[in-house]
Write a protein that holds these residues in place. Structure first.
Motif, PDB file in Angstrom:
ATOM      1  N   ARG A   1       0.783  -1.105   0.210  1.00  0.00           N
ATOM      2  CA  ARG A   1      -0.352   0.065   0.475  1.00  0.00           C
ATOM      3  C   ARG A   1       0.789   1.097  -0.422  1.00  0.00           C
ATOM      4  O   ARG A   1       0.342   2.509  -0.684  1.00  0.00           O
ATOM      5  N   ALA A   2       1.538   1.383   1.073  1.00  0.00           N
ATOM      6  CA  ALA A   2       2.739   2.413   0.590  1.00  0.00           C
ATOM      7  C   ALA A   2       3.548   2.652  -0.664  1.00  0.00           C
ATOM      8  O   ALA A   2       3.809   3.772  -1.259  1.00  0.00           O
ATOM      9  N   ALA A   3       4.094   1.463  -1.144  1.00  0.00           N
ATOM     10  CA  ALA A   3       4.238   2.097  -2.194  1.00  0.00           C
ATOM     11  C   ALA A   3       3.060   2.336  -3.284  1.00  0.00           C
ATOM     12  O   ALA A   3       3.757   2.978  -4.095  1.00  0.00           O
ATOM     13  N   SER A   4       2.168   1.200  -3.346  1.00  0.00           N
ATOM     14  CA  SER A   4       1.075   1.997  -4.165  1.00  0.00           C
ATOM     15  C   SER A   4       1.598   3.553  -4.061  1.00  0.00           C
ATOM     16  O   SER A   4       0.433   4.811  -4.910  1.00  0.00           O
ATOM     17  N   VAL A   5       0.541   4.073  -2.924  1.00  0.00           N
ATOM     18  CA  VAL A   5       0.304   5.527  -2.174  1.00  0.00           C
ATOM     19  C   VAL A   5       1.117   6.741  -3.375  1.00  0.00           C
ATOM     20  O   VAL A   5       0.922   7.664  -3.585  1.00  0.00           O
ATOM     21  N   LEU A   6       2.658   5.739  -2.830  1.00  0.00           N
ATOM     22  CA  LEU A   6       4.118   6.695  -3.170  1.00  0.00           C
ATOM     23  C   LEU A   6       3.649   6.867  -5.415  1.00  0.00           C
ATOM     24  O   LEU A   6       4.753   6.804  -5.969  1.00  0.00           O
ATOM     25  N   LYS A   7       3.019   5.910  -5.587  1.00  0.00           N
ATOM     26  CA  LYS A   7       2.596   6.058  -7.525  1.00  0.00           C
ATOM     27  C   LYS A   7       3.377   5.324  -7.736  1.00  0.00           C
ATOM     28  O   LYS A   7       3.772   5.369  -9.205  1.00  0.00           O
ATOM     29  N   ALA A   8       4.087   4.119  -7.816  1.00  0.00           N
ATOM     30  CA  ALA A   8       4.004   3.007  -8.060  1.00  0.00           C
ATOM     31  C   ALA A   8       3.316   2.292  -9.186  1.00  0.00           C
ATOM     32  O   ALA A   8       2.351   1.817  -8.228  1.00  0.00           O
ATOM     33  N   SER A   9       3.139   1.920  -9.983  1.00  0.00           N
ATOM     34  CA  SER A   9       2.655   0.908 -11.054  1.00  0.00           C
ATOM     35  C   SER A   9       2.317  -0.196 -10.417  1.00  0.00           C
ATOM     36  O   SER A   9       3.160  -0.731  -9.259  1.00  0.00           O
ATOM     37  N   PRO A  10       1.488  -1.223 -10.683  1.00  0.00           N
ATOM     38  CA  PRO A  10       1.273  -2.104 -10.067  1.00  0.00           C
ATOM     39  C   PRO A  10       2.187  -3.465  -9.900  1.00  0.00           C
ATOM     40  O   PRO A  10       3.229  -3.627  -9.771  1.00  0.00           O
ATOM     41  N   LEU A  11       2.584  -3.215 -11.256  1.00  0.00           N
ATOM     42  CA  LEU A  11       3.582  -4.162 -11.800  1.00  0.00           C
ATOM     43  C   LEU A  11       4.561  -3.753 -11.025  1.00  0.00           C
ATOM     44  O   LEU A  11       5.907  -5.447 -10.212  1.00  0.00           O
ATOM     45  N   SER A  12       5.301  -2.770 -10.993  1.00  0.00           N
ATOM     46  CA  SER A  12       6.316  -2.303 -10.181  1.00  0.00           C
ATOM     47  C   SER A  12       6.325  -2.630  -8.817  1.00  0.00           C
ATOM     48  O   SER A  12       7.411  -2.983  -8.445  1.00  0.00           O
ATOM     49  N   VAL A  13       5.254  -2.524  -7.986  1.00  0.00           N
ATOM     50  CA  VAL A  13       4.780  -2.962  -6.539  1.00  0.00           C
ATOM     51  C   VAL A  13       5.042  -4.732  -6.457  1.00  0.00           C
ATOM     52  O   VAL A  13       5.755  -4.777  -5.470  1.00  0.00           O
ATOM     53  N   PHE A  14       4.516  -4.741  -7.677  1.00  0.00           N
ATOM     54  CA  PHE A  14       4.812  -6.403  -7.593  1.00  0.00           C
ATOM     55  C   PHE A  14       6.253  -6.928  -7.674  1.00  0.00           C
ATOM     56  O   PHE A  14       7.306  -7.618  -6.459  1.00  0.00           O
ATOM     57  N   ARG A  15       7.112  -6.208  -8.642  1.00  0.00           N
ATOM     58  CA  ARG A  15       8.467  -6.658  -9.337  1.00  0.00           C
ATOM     59  C   ARG A  15       9.589  -5.964  -7.620  1.00  0.00           C
ATOM     60  O   ARG A  15      10.472  -7.412  -7.496  1.00  0.00           O
ATOM     61  N   LYS A  16       9.328  -5.513  -7.606  1.00  0.00           N
ATOM     62  CA  LYS A  16      10.334  -4.661  -6.478  1.00  0.00           C
ATOM     63  C   LYS A  16       9.729  -4.388  -4.663  1.00  0.00           C
ATOM     64  O   LYS A  16      10.476  -4.642  -4.177  1.00  0.00           O
ATOM     65  N   VAL A  17       8.545  -4.672  -4.593  1.00  0.00           N
ATOM     66  CA  VAL A  17       7.636  -5.192  -2.655  1.00  0.00           C
ATOM     67  C   VAL A  17       7.988  -6.460  -2.803  1.00  0.00           C
ATOM     68  O   VAL A  17       7.879  -7.049  -2.378  1.00  0.00           O
ATOM     69  N   THR A  18       6.569  -6.173  -3.492  1.00  0.00           N
ATOM     70  CA  THR A  18       6.142  -7.883  -3.368  1.00  0.00           C
ATOM     71  C   THR A  18       7.091  -9.198  -3.663  1.00  0.00           C
ATOM     72  O   THR A  18       7.745 -10.073  -2.403  1.00  0.00           O
TER      73      THR A  18
END
Lengths: 270, 298
Positions: A173-190
């Motif tokens: 959620r933190a990453a996506s609030v900071l406007k990361a795209s869903p794909l990069s949230v997955f790649r870089k966080v999840t």
């Protein structure tokens, strides 16, 4: 040590002994000179492994190294298990990611996925056998891989979802609030946070696909995989130490593979 | 569970939700083709007429197959055999799997050692299915270790045949094969138990039996139920082991494989459908009793 602690240790040791006794016996008897499998052993030989065949033997008397049908089956098994592992890994990860959110129809979906395991093997095998015949699809190693995937996915899902870090959603959620795209949230966080769960789902897919016989026996033709090959041969041939030699080879290779995997995994956890 | 975020954080999450549906596509496609479609075909074929055609049936609707199934004198025995075997096997696996999971969770501290023990339990799974079962012959067979020992001790005169061909052999082999299926979900559930809960109970002088039952057992119930279902269903669908070692005990799975080998698809489908229906009913009751979803999501 308290008496209960001793008790539980003995209990666990007994269980492991029970699981391993046949394996030890199998390896020992694969070196027996006699063609019959019984104790006591007559003498030591490696002929069941590397005896040079004359070309006239039945499958039960061709040594394991020269049984080319077995090695074809082995190759097929590696394909099936690898394909099964990769498919399981992809499907488990995607489904687990999706099921965390409140998607519409989450419960029916969950039960549908679980059905792959809950469905008795013989029913799934029969249904797929009929499907393939009606559709005129050919039986090949990928058909077995598909069935194994359906069978392994619920397992992998349990493994992955039961071990999710409760805070994972917060990081995402933190990453996506900071406007990361869903794909990069997955790649870089999840993905970095769940990669060991992904790998272990893959291992489970591999292990289940490697030895599966009930489902596979309905959708394999010809030499097939190791499990179907041995089952077919044992149904028409006598049981000789050759089969134990085959079993020992399969066991040996899988243990080495598992040790390497376990080593890689425990390195990652540190 | 915690309240859903409202208004302010809504928009990035809606995108996430849209992607959630995309994520389900591969899983759904595979399930639809290799799970739902075969089941649908199976159910439809169970209502078709058996005929000597290339597929073994003609698409003419009939309920005769089901009529035959319900009126056959063997059906009762068949069902009883199948389900009692699977049920007892599950109980036996629980009796071993639960202490094992308990041991792994609460007695082994080092994570590496835990991984090794788990690996040790997975190894037998990699041995070929048939070979894993025939490996019992030198132990329980006529010339096997057990008979050899019993005869040298003078306890029996001739080798015992029942050691290898009986229901007990089946339970032994199933225990060896499926104990992991029971142990693993229980282990996962136990891992979620807060150790402070147990410590608190101990500090407050709860007897060990109460700690074990009220905390460990009750909180690992979803795992136990999952393990129970895994073992139950696996043994239910296994026709190869009973064929080899059950000493002639007939099960549904055996009949299904026999019918399908003889291309009597409608009959095989009837049995499979019944097996599935009964399995689902049992599963439904189990889910009502214990919320198995707790293992995965709240």
């Amino acid at each position: 040590m308290k008496p209960q602690e001793v008790g539980i240790r003995v209990y666990v040791a007994a269980l492991i002994l029970l699981v391993y006794l046949p394996i030890v016996v199998m390896i020992v008897l694969s070196f027996n000179t006699s063609g019959r499998i019984s104790f006591p052993m007559e003498g030591f030989t490696t002929k069941w492994y590397n005896g040079i065949p004359t070309g006239y033997e039945y499958a039960s008397y061709i040594s394991a190294f020269y049984d080319w049908k077995f090695w074809i089956a082995f190759q097929n098994t590696v394909y099936v298990a690898t394909a099964g592992a990769i498919m399981t890994m992809i499907i488990v990860t995607t489904v687990a990611m999706a099921l965390r959110h409140r998607v519409v129809g989450r419960d029916p979906l969950f039960y549908l996925i679980l059905l792959g395991f809950v469905l008795p093997g013989v029913a799934l095998g029969l249904g797929n056998n009929m499907l393939f015949r009606i559709m005129n699809w050919e039986f090949a190693w990928w058909t077995a891989a598909m069935l194994d995937t359906v069978y392994a996915v619920p397992f992998g899902l349990i493994l992955m979802m039961a071990r999710f870090d409760p805070d994972l959603v917060l990081y995402e959620r933190a990453a996506s609030v900071l406007k990361a795209s869903p794909l990069s949230v997955f790649r870089k966080v999840t993905l970095p946070l769940i990669r060991w769960e992904v790998v272990s789902a893959g291992i489970f897919g591999f292990v289940l696909a490697w030895g599966e016989l009930i489902r596979t026996s309905f959708v394999m033709r010809g030499t097939g995989v190791i499990s179907t090959y041995i089952a077919t041969e044992l149904a028409i041939n006598p049981i000789t130490p050759k089969w134990y030699a085959v079993g020992a080879i399969v066991t040996g290779i899988s243990i080495v593979a598992l040790i390497i995997l376990g080593w890689v995994l425990s390195r990652g956890q540190r | 569970m915690t309240a859903q975020p409202s208004g302010k954080t809504g928009s990035p999450f809606r995108i996430g939700r849209y992607y959630s549906y995309m994520l389900l596509v591969p899983g759904l496609v595979i399930s639809a083709i290799f799970l739902v479609l075969p089941l649908a075909i199976m159910t439809v074929v169970s209502f078709y007429t058996t005929a000597p055609s290339s597929t073994g049936f003609l698409p003419i609707f009939t309920v005769e197959n089901y009529f035959d199934f319900f009126t056959s004198p063997q059906t009762g025995t068949l069902l009883l055999n199948t389900f009692s075997l699977a049920f007892i096997a599950s109980i036996i696996c629980f009796a071993f799997g639960f202490p094992l999971a308990y041991f792994l969770t609460f007695h082994i501290k080092s994570r590496t050692l835990k991984n090794y023990v788990i690996t040790l339990l997975i190894v037998p799974f990699l041995i070929d299915w048939s070979i894993r079962t025939v490996a019992w012959i030198p132990i329980l067979g006529k010339g096997g270790i057990v008979n050899f020992a019993l005869m040298s001790l003078g306890l029996i005169k001739g080798p015992l045949e029942v050691l290898l061909f009986s229901r007990n052999t089946l339970y032994l082999i199933w225990l060896q094969t499926y104990v992991v299926f029971m142990e693993f979900p229980i282990y996962l559930a136990m891992n979620r138990i807060d150790p402070d809960l147990i410590n608190a109970a101990r500090v407050l002088k709860a007897p060990p039996r109460r700690v074990l039952y009220d905390i460990v057992f009750k909180l690992s119930l979803p795992g136990i139920m999952a393990g129970f279902i895994f073992v139950f269903v696996s043994t239910l669908g296994d026709f190869i082991t009973p064929n080899l070692w059950a000493g002639g005990v007939q099960t549904l799975g055996l009949s299904i494989s026999r019918y399908s080998n003889n291309f009597l698809w409608p009959y095989a489908s009837v049995l499979s459908t019944m097996l599935l229906v009964i399995a689902i009913i049992i599963m439904y009751i189990a889910f009502k009793v214990v919320n198995i979803k707790k293992l995965f999501y709240e």
